[in-house]
Design an enzyme around this catalytic site. Structure first.
Site, mmCIF file in Angstrom:
data_model
loop_
_atom_site.group_PDB
_atom_site.id
_atom_site.type_symbol
_atom_site.label_atom_id
_atom_site.label_comp_id
_atom_site.label_asym_id
_atom_site.label_seq_id
_atom_site.Cartn_x
_atom_site.Cartn_y
_atom_site.Cartn_z
ATOM 1 N N ASP A 1 -40.673 -8.767 15.230
ATOM 2 C CA ASP A 1 -40.984 -7.780 16.279
ATOM 3 C C ASP A 1 -40.153 -8.104 17.524
ATOM 4 O O ASP A 1 -40.359 -9.134 18.184
ATOM 5 C CB ASP A 1 -42.480 -7.828 16.605
ATOM 6 C CG ASP A 1 -42.880 -6.713 17.563
ATOM 7 O OD1 ASP A 1 -43.712 -5.883 17.197
ATOM 8 O OD2 ASP A 1 -42.341 -6.679 18.701
ATOM 9 N N ASP B 1 -42.108 -8.519 20.968
ATOM 10 C CA ASP B 1 -42.899 -9.755 21.005
ATOM 11 C C ASP B 1 -42.000 -10.968 21.167
ATOM 12 O O ASP B 1 -42.312 -11.901 21.919
ATOM 13 C CB ASP B 1 -43.724 -9.902 19.724
ATOM 14 C CG ASP B 1 -44.960 -9.012 19.733
ATOM 15 O OD1 ASP B 1 -45.266 -8.427 20.792
ATOM 16 O OD2 ASP B 1 -45.605 -8.890 18.676
ATOM 17 N N ARG C 1 -44.479 2.503 18.503
ATOM 18 C CA ARG C 1 -44.653 3.001 17.152
ATOM 19 C C ARG C 1 -46.104 2.831 16.740
ATOM 20 O O ARG C 1 -46.615 1.716 16.766
ATOM 21 C CB ARG C 1 -43.745 2.184 16.232
ATOM 22 C CG ARG C 1 -43.156 2.948 15.117
ATOM 23 C CD ARG C 1 -42.090 2.158 14.409
ATOM 24 N NE ARG C 1 -42.559 0.901 13.832
ATOM 25 C CZ ARG C 1 -41.967 0.293 12.809
ATOM 26 N NH1 ARG C 1 -40.899 0.830 12.265
ATOM 27 N NH2 ARG C 1 -42.402 -0.849 12.351
ATOM 28 N N THR D 1 -49.322 5.401 11.391
ATOM 29 C CA THR D 1 -48.487 6.558 11.002
ATOM 30 C C THR D 1 -46.994 6.233 11.076
ATOM 31 O O THR D 1 -46.181 6.952 10.515
ATOM 32 C CB THR D 1 -48.745 7.753 11.943
ATOM 33 O OG1 THR D 1 -48.305 7.373 13.262
ATOM 34 C CG2 THR D 1 -50.222 8.111 11.996
HETATM 35 C C1 PRP Z 1 -39.792 -1.297 18.260
HETATM 36 C C2 PRP Z 1 -38.332 -1.211 18.643
HETATM 37 C C3 PRP Z 1 -38.073 0.273 18.554
HETATM 38 C C4 PRP Z 1 -38.968 0.708 17.430
HETATM 39 C C5 PRP Z 1 -38.110 0.945 16.223
HETATM 40 O O1 PRP Z 1 -40.601 -0.971 19.319
HETATM 41 O O2 PRP Z 1 -38.051 -1.766 19.892
HETATM 42 O O3 PRP Z 1 -38.384 0.974 19.760
HETATM 43 O O4 PRP Z 1 -39.886 -0.358 17.193
HETATM 44 O O5 PRP Z 1 -38.846 1.467 15.203
HETATM 45 P P1 PRP Z 1 -38.544 2.906 14.567
HETATM 46 O O6 PRP Z 1 -37.065 2.992 14.390
HETATM 47 O O7 PRP Z 1 -39.261 2.829 13.235
HETATM 48 O O8 PRP Z 1 -39.108 3.964 15.445
HETATM 49 P P2 PRP Z 1 -42.207 -1.044 19.225
HETATM 50 O O9 PRP Z 1 -42.757 0.251 18.722
HETATM 51 O O10 PRP Z 1 -42.598 -2.265 18.452
HETATM 52 O O11 PRP Z 1 -42.655 -1.147 20.734
HETATM 53 P P3 PRP Z 1 -42.419 -2.344 21.778
HETATM 54 O O12 PRP Z 1 -40.931 -2.391 22.077
HETATM 55 O O13 PRP Z 1 -43.209 -1.890 22.954
HETATM 56 O O14 PRP Z 1 -42.911 -3.635 21.180
HETATM 57 N N1 URA Z 2 -39.654 -2.807 15.377
HETATM 58 C C1 URA Z 2 -39.346 -4.117 15.481
HETATM 59 O O1 URA Z 2 -39.513 -4.727 16.550
HETATM 60 N N2 URA Z 2 -38.875 -4.749 14.404
HETATM 61 C C2 URA Z 2 -38.669 -4.130 13.226
HETATM 62 O O2 URA Z 2 -38.208 -4.759 12.260
HETATM 63 C C3 URA Z 2 -38.997 -2.755 13.133
HETATM 64 C C4 URA Z 2 -39.464 -2.113 14.233
#
Ligand code: PRP
Ligand code: URA
Length: 205
Positions: free
Chosen positions: A197, A200, A101, A105
């Site tokens: 997160d 993380d 994400r 944006t």
């Molecule tokens: C997190 C999560 C989803 C996304 C959800 O991933 O694992 O994929 O955010 O958010 P959304 O519903 O608003 O699209 P992130 O983008 O943090 O990536 P990562 O898993 O690589 O940390």
């Molecule tokens: N992605 C995450 O990992 N946590 C949230 O709460 C939203 C998006």
């Protein structure tokens, strides 16, 4: 199409997962336990076909899954939830969709997609712990449909009402299974109360 999977063990493990005091190992173990219980509900309606099996005593009716299974975690955090599913569904193939994400944006950015060739005739379980704005899951479902998948379920750990609405608008045919429907998103589009997160916390980064 929204299934909230409620179970005392899920509620207890989800409390550990949410806690800011839980270390990575506690977070991982609790997530695996929830994945096992979620897997039970997500696969409940899978079709089976009759087979014959011979026990040491006689032939009797058996059952086999009607279609192959494909698990598709959204990288990165989806891997954490998927591992628990794979421990139960050991025969499943695994595809990967890489999305992150954009912090400004909030739009999902695609960086990887590798799906099994037989996805069109398979039962597909798309997996990501967090359904926040819904953009990542909805884009991932677009990729699955582009590849020919038509039998798709989405499994997550925590969903925000905003994400459920956005996902259902784009993919009304895909059922959502979640362990919790939380309150809302905050100004940074994080789920509240949520868990922070997910990537993380699972990977200890
Ligand atoms: C997190 C999560 C989803 C996304 C959800 O991933 O694992 O994929 O955010 O958010 P959304 O519903 O608003 O699209 P992130 O983008 O943090 O990536 P990562 O898993 O690589 O940390
Ligand atoms: N992605 C995450 O990992 N946590 C949230 O709460 C939203 C998006």
């Amino acid at each position: 199409m929204l299934h909230i999977v409620d179970h005392p063990i899920i509620r207890e493990r989800l409390t550990q997962i949410r806690s800011v005091d839980s270390e990575t190992s506690v977070f991982r173990h609790a997530l695996h336990d929830v994945a096992h219980l979620l897997c039970f509900e997500v696969t409940r309606e899978l079709d089976t076909v009759s087979t014959e099996v011979e026990t040491p005593l006689k032939k009797t009716e058996g059952h086999a899954l009607a279609r192959p299974l494909v698990l598709v975690p959204i990288l990165r955090a989806g891997v954490g939830l998927m591992n628990g599913f794979l421990e139960i569904l050991t025969e499943a193939s695994v595809g990967y969709i890489g999305l992150y994400r954009d912090e400004e944006t909030l739009q999902p950015q695609s960086y990887y997609c590798k799906l099994p060739d037989h996805i069109a005739e398979s039962e597909v379980i798309l997996i990501d712990p967090m359904l926040a704005t819904g953009g990542s899951a909805a884009d991932a479902a677009d990729e699955l449909k582009k590849a020919g998948a038509s039998r798709i379920r989405f499994a997550c750990l925590i969903a925000a009402p905003e994400g459920v609405a956005a996902f259902e608008e784009r993919h009304p045919d895909i059922p959502i299974y979640t362990a919790s429907l939380d309150e809302c998103l905050n100004e940074n589009a994080y789920i509240v109360p949520g868990l922070g997160d997910a990537g993380d916390r699972y990977f200890g980064t």
